[in-house]
Design a protein around this motif. Structure first.
Motif, PDB file in Angstrom:
ATOM      1  N   VAL A   1       0.806  -1.217   0.000  1.00 19.08           N
ATOM      2  CA  VAL A   1       0.000   0.000   0.000  1.00 19.08           C
ATOM      3  C   VAL A   1       0.846   1.277   0.000  1.00 19.08           C
ATOM      4  CG1 VAL A   1      -1.686   1.335   1.339  1.00 19.08           C
ATOM      5  CG2 VAL A   1      -2.042  -1.101   0.949  1.00 19.08           C
TER       6      VAL A   1
ATOM      7  N   LEU B   1      -1.944   7.725   6.512  1.00 17.30           N
ATOM      8  CA  LEU B   1      -2.610   8.155   5.289  1.00 17.30           C
ATOM      9  C   LEU B   1      -2.732   9.672   5.239  1.00 17.30           C
ATOM     10  CD1 LEU B   1      -5.578   5.625   4.868  1.00 17.30           C
ATOM     11  CD2 LEU B   1      -3.487   5.758   3.512  1.00 17.30           C
TER      12      LEU B   1
ATOM     13  N   LEU C   1       0.469   6.566  -7.094  1.00 15.58           N
ATOM     14  CA  LEU C   1      -0.703   7.371  -7.421  1.00 15.58           C
ATOM     15  C   LEU C   1      -0.438   8.857  -7.185  1.00 15.58           C
ATOM     16  CD1 LEU C   1      -3.645   5.167  -6.054  1.00 15.58           C
ATOM     17  CD2 LEU C   1      -3.026   5.599  -8.445  1.00 15.58           C
ATOM     18  N   ALA C   2       0.309   9.167  -6.122  1.00 15.05           N
ATOM     19  CA  ALA C   2       0.636  10.570  -5.841  1.00 15.05           C
ATOM     20  C   ALA C   2       1.475  11.160  -6.976  1.00 15.05           C
ATOM     21  CB  ALA C   2       1.385  10.666  -4.511  1.00 15.05           C
TER      22      ALA C   2
ATOM     23  N   LEU D   1       0.334   4.008  -3.038  1.00 13.35           N
ATOM     24  CA  LEU D   1      -0.078   5.390  -2.829  1.00 13.35           C
ATOM     25  C   LEU D   1       0.980   6.364  -3.334  1.00 13.35           C
ATOM     26  CD1 LEU D   1      -1.751   5.127   0.698  1.00 13.35           C
ATOM     27  CD2 LEU D   1      -2.846   5.192  -1.556  1.00 13.35           C
ATOM     28  N   ASP D   2       2.255   5.991  -3.224  1.00 12.48           N
ATOM     29  CA  ASP D   2       3.323   6.833  -3.779  1.00 12.48           C
ATOM     30  C   ASP D   2       3.186   6.940  -5.295  1.00 12.48           C
ATOM     31  OD1 ASP D   2       4.444   7.346  -1.338  1.00 12.48           O
ATOM     32  OD2 ASP D   2       6.076   5.891  -1.528  1.00 12.48           O
TER      33      ASP D   2
ATOM     34  N   ASP E   1      -7.348   8.713  -2.844  1.00  6.39           N
ATOM     35  CA  ASP E   1      -6.925   7.829  -3.933  1.00  6.39           C
ATOM     36  C   ASP E   1      -7.291   6.379  -3.638  1.00  6.39           C
ATOM     37  OD1 ASP E   1      -5.904   9.993  -5.254  1.00  6.39           O
ATOM     38  OD2 ASP E   1      -3.803   9.581  -4.764  1.00  6.39           O
ATOM     39  N   LEU E   2      -7.104   5.974  -2.391  1.00  8.67           N
ATOM     40  CA  LEU E   2      -7.436   4.604  -2.004  1.00  8.67           C
ATOM     41  C   LEU E   2      -8.932   4.358  -2.172  1.00  8.67           C
ATOM     42  CD1 LEU E   2      -6.346   1.943  -0.845  1.00  8.67           C
ATOM     43  CD2 LEU E   2      -6.778   2.856   1.443  1.00  8.67           C
TER      44      LEU E   2
ATOM     45  N   THR F   1      -4.844  13.033   0.507  1.00  4.36           N
ATOM     46  CA  THR F   1      -4.802  12.616  -0.900  1.00  4.36           C
ATOM     47  C   THR F   1      -4.726  11.103  -1.007  1.00  4.36           C
ATOM     48  OG1 THR F   1      -3.686  14.669  -1.561  1.00  4.36           O
ATOM     49  CG2 THR F   1      -3.518  12.799  -3.059  1.00  4.36           C
ATOM     50  N   GLY F   2      -3.886  10.500  -0.175  1.00  9.19           N
ATOM     51  CA  GLY F   2      -3.763   9.042  -0.202  1.00  9.19           C
ATOM     52  C   GLY F   2      -5.066   8.361   0.148  1.00  9.19           C
ATOM     53  N   ARG F   3      -5.775   8.916   1.128  1.00  8.31           N
ATOM     54  CA  ARG F   3      -7.071   8.364   1.542  1.00  8.31           C
ATOM     55  C   ARG F   3      -8.076   8.462   0.394  1.00  8.31           C
ATOM     56  NH1 ARG F   3      -7.296  11.333   5.460  1.00  8.31           N
ATOM     57  NH2 ARG F   3      -6.202   9.964   6.911  1.00  8.31           N
TER      58      ARG F   3
END
Length: 248
Positions: free
Chosen positions: A135, A174, A142-143, A139-140, A181-182, A177-179
């Motif tokens: 994870v 999280l 996606l960022a 997330l990295d 995106d998830l 943004t990560g939240r």
């Protein structure tokens, strides 16, 4: 000479399995008593097997499973409290046809990732597309994709996988943004594609972790991931620690 030409033609037509099988038939006396129909059947079977194996190799390479694991090697010792009946059901992979999920929780070293990879391996053997992602790295990626404009493309690439393995949920903090995106990724997969999630966090603490002060997001992720999912809570001593002790 004619048969050599035939073998070359089979290679040109990308019938590699059939070409190899024909070459084997020509080089062994055991094939001589076979009828024409029997020999053709063996050639077709060889081509089908070759293609199945090639596809499996491709699926496993794309999956990038962290562990070399298979369901036949699952450790069912009583102390783990692993339900053999449930694992037999999961090994059939029919749950993926309905877009169901698997939640794997337990302490460090309990075998969560290994078990997830075993199910991923089984999915590949059933001809399904699989991807293993930790994870934090997902997330990295996606960022970064937000910056280079590839977010939608990357999201769709992961959304269409038959099985996505999300390893180590809860290991990192999280961001907003990560939240988001998830949630977007899980939303795209919800109801049609299956996800395996591994986490050291007990399920009772997931909502607080996923919410981050925004309970609506936490509710949405939990609803899509957990409702109707197969749940496995591993217990017992660390398998890595036990293996290290046995090897000492």
């Amino acid at each position: 000479m004619m048969m050599n030409h035939t073998i070359d033609k089979l290679h040109d037509l990308k019938l590699e399995g059939m070409a190899r099988a024909l070459d084997e038939q020509l080089s062994t006396a055991a094939s001589s008593p076979l009828s024409f129909e029997e020999r053709v059947t063996l050639l077709v079977d060889a081509e089908a097997t070759f293609r199945d194996n090639k596809r499996l190799q491709r699926l496993l390479a794309n999956a990038k499973l962290r562990e070399s694991a298979c369901v036949e090697d699952i450790d069912y010792r009583a102390s783990r409290k692993l339900d053999r009946s449930l694992m037999a059901t999961l090994a059939q992979c029919t749950w993926m046809n309905h877009g169901l999920n698997v939640i794997l929780t337990g302490p460090t070293g309990s075998g969560k990732t290994w078990l997830a990879c075993a199910l991923g391996n089984q999915a590949c053997r059933h001809g399904l597309s699989v991807k293993f992602m930790r994870v934090p790295l997902l997330l990295d990626e996606l960022a970064i994709s937000h910056g280079d404009g590839s977010f939608r493309k990357k999201l769709m690439m992961w959304a269409k996988l038959d099985l996505l393995i999300l390893d180590d949920v809860g290991i990192n903090t999280l961001t907003a943004t990560g939240r988001s995106d998830l949630l977007e990724l899980i939303e795209q997969r919800s109801g049609s594609k299956s996800t395996i999630v591994t986490s050291q966090l007990p399920l009772s603490k997931w909502h607080d972790y996923l919410s981050g002060g925004n309970p609506t997001v936490g509710d949405a992720i939990m609803d899509r991931l957990v409702n109707g999912a197969h749940r496995i809570d591993l217990v017992g001593e660390s398998l890595r620690r036990r293996k290290a002790a046995n090897g000492a």
